[in-house]
Design an enzyme around this catalytic site. Sequence first.
Site, PDB file in Angstrom:
ATOM      1  CB  SER A 266      -0.893   0.012   1.237  1.00  0.00           C
ATOM      2  OG  SER A 266      -0.159   0.512   2.334  1.00  0.00           O
ATOM      3  CE  LYS A 267      -2.294   7.413   0.247  1.00  0.00           C
ATOM      4  NZ  LYS A 267      -2.980   8.496  -0.424  1.00  0.00           N
ATOM      5  NE  ARG A 268      -2.172   3.823   4.943  1.00  0.00           N
ATOM      6  CZ  ARG A 268      -3.069   4.289   4.091  1.00  0.00           C
ATOM      7  NH1 ARG A 268      -3.131   5.577   3.854  1.00  0.00           N
ATOM      8  NH2 ARG A 268      -3.924   3.494   3.479  1.00  0.00           N
TER       9      ARG A 268
END
Length: 525
Positions: A266-268
Amino acid sequence: MNEKQVRVRFAPSPTGPLHLGGVRTALYNFLFAKKNHGTFVLRIEDTDQSRFVPGAEKYILESLAWCGLVANEGITRGGAFAPYRQSERTEIYVRHVQTLLDRGFAYYAFDTPEALDTLRDQYQKKRMGQFQYNAKTRRLLQNSLTLTPEDVSVRLAEGVPYVIRILIPENQEVVFHDLIRGEVVFHTDNLDDKVLFKSDGLPTYHLANVVDDFLMKISHVIRGEEWLPSAPMHQLLYRFFGWEKEMPLFAHLPLILKPDGHGKLSKRDGDRLGFPVFPLQWIDPVSKDVYRGYREDGYLPEAFINMLALLGWNPGIEQELFTLEELINLFSLERIHKGGSKFDPEKARWFNHQYITRLPDEALAKMLVQWSLDRKKSAADGSDSIASSSCHSITDMNYALQVVSLIKDRITLIPDLQENARLFYSSPVTYDPQVKEKVWKTDSAQIITEFKTKAEQLTEWTPETLHRLVQDFTSLKKLKMGQLMMPLRLLVVGSNQGPGITEIAAVIGKEDFLCRIDAGLKAFE
Ligand code: GLU
C-alpha cells in the site's frame, strides 16, 4: 491468440498518484501492444468527481513519460476515438444507458442515500449480512420496477434525484476465460445491482469503462486483480448491449505484495518500510504530505522498469537484465504469474546498481558536473562544501571522468555518486573524531611527516608509483600498513571512507594531496 488487431489501454483514474502497481499495469499493456504490433491507448477515467485529485492526471502523464511508456493514442496524442478523457464523453454514456433502460436491463432508483444508509445499519444490527441492492431487495425499494410508470414519469419530470442501476438477472452463472487465471465462474446471485449512472449526471466507472472499451475497439483488457470482482458485471453489460462477439479478452494481473508477503503493497508501506512506492515524488495537494519517488531517490527509469517487468512475470530464462526492446520481444501474457509477487526493495536497489555500473563513464561524469553546478547555484549561503571549498574545477570533465572511474562500483542510487565524489572536490572540513580516536597514535604525526617528504620527491605521480612508495616506505620503516595508511586516510579524506588512498592521491594530484596532509597535521598539532 486472438486474430484481431491488438489494441490495449491503460485507463487510470486521477484519484491520486500512480502506485508502482499501476505503472506495472501500464508497462504490461505497453509491452503487449509493442510485441503484437498493436496500439497502446491512454484513457483517463475521471467520472468519479468526488475522488478527483488536482494534479493527479499531470502526475500520471509525467510518470509514464519518465518510464518511457508512451501511448500511441490517447489524451496526449489524440486519435480516431477521441476524446479520451471520460469527463468529456458524458453524452455518449447518456445514450448508452438509455439503450439499457429501453431494453429493460437497467432501471431508475429513487432511494435516497439516507434511506439506503438506514437499511445498511439495520442489516448490520440484525446481523443479516451486508445490505445489497439486488434481486431480494429491489422489489421492496423505490425504483421503476416497483413504482407505476406514471409515478416514475412524474418524479423524472419534477427532477427528483435518481440513479440508474443494472438489473442483474437471477440465478445465472457468468463464466469467462481469463488469460491468466483460466476459467472464472461467478453466480449472479452474488452480484448486486450496481449503479451505472449517478445522480450527478455522470456514469460510474463500470458503464463508462465497458462502453469505451467497446467503442475504442479494445482487444485485450489487461488490468489489476482488484477489478476481477467487477468482471462478471462487465460481461453482462457486453451481453446486454449485444456486443458479446466484440468483447475483449481479459487478463487480471496478480497483486504486488508487501515485502513480507502479507497483503497488498500500500502507499503507506513505503514510508513505513523506507522505500518509495511511487515512480515520482508526490506532494499531497491537501495535506502537503510528501511521498518519495523512485526518480527523486536516484533510480534510473530503465532499472525501475526492468525491476517492475519481473515483478509478476518471468521470461523463463536465467537472465535478469533486459533492455526495453528485449522485454518487448520476450513478453507474453502466458508467463504472468497467477499468485501475488512480493516486492523486494533490495532487489530494486540491485537493479539500479547494475544499470549504473553499465552506464558509460561520460554519462556519470556529466551528471556529476551538472549536479555540482546546480549545487553551486543553490548554495548561495555557502553551506555546500563541494561548491565552496573546491580546489578542482567542478566543470572539468576530465577530472570528473577520473573520479567516476574510481567510484562507479560504489554507486547504487544517483545521490551515492555525489556522496562518493565529494572527497575529490573538497579537502576535509572536519575529521571524524571516532576514527581519529582509533587510528591517530602518538607516532602518527612523525610517520606522516616522513612519508610526506618522500612523496614530495616523487616525480611520476601515478597509482603505481604511489603504491610502490607506500610499500618501500613501510618496509624500510618496519611499519604495518595500517600504521601509515589509516592516519593518512584520516588526513586526506577526513574519515575512514572511500576508495584506495593511493588511487585517491593519484586523482586529486600531488599538490592537493600534500596540501591536505599539511592541513591535517596542523589541525592535529
Ligand atoms: N479506472 C480504473 C483504474 O483506475 C481502470 C480499471 C480498468 O482497467 O478497467 O484502475
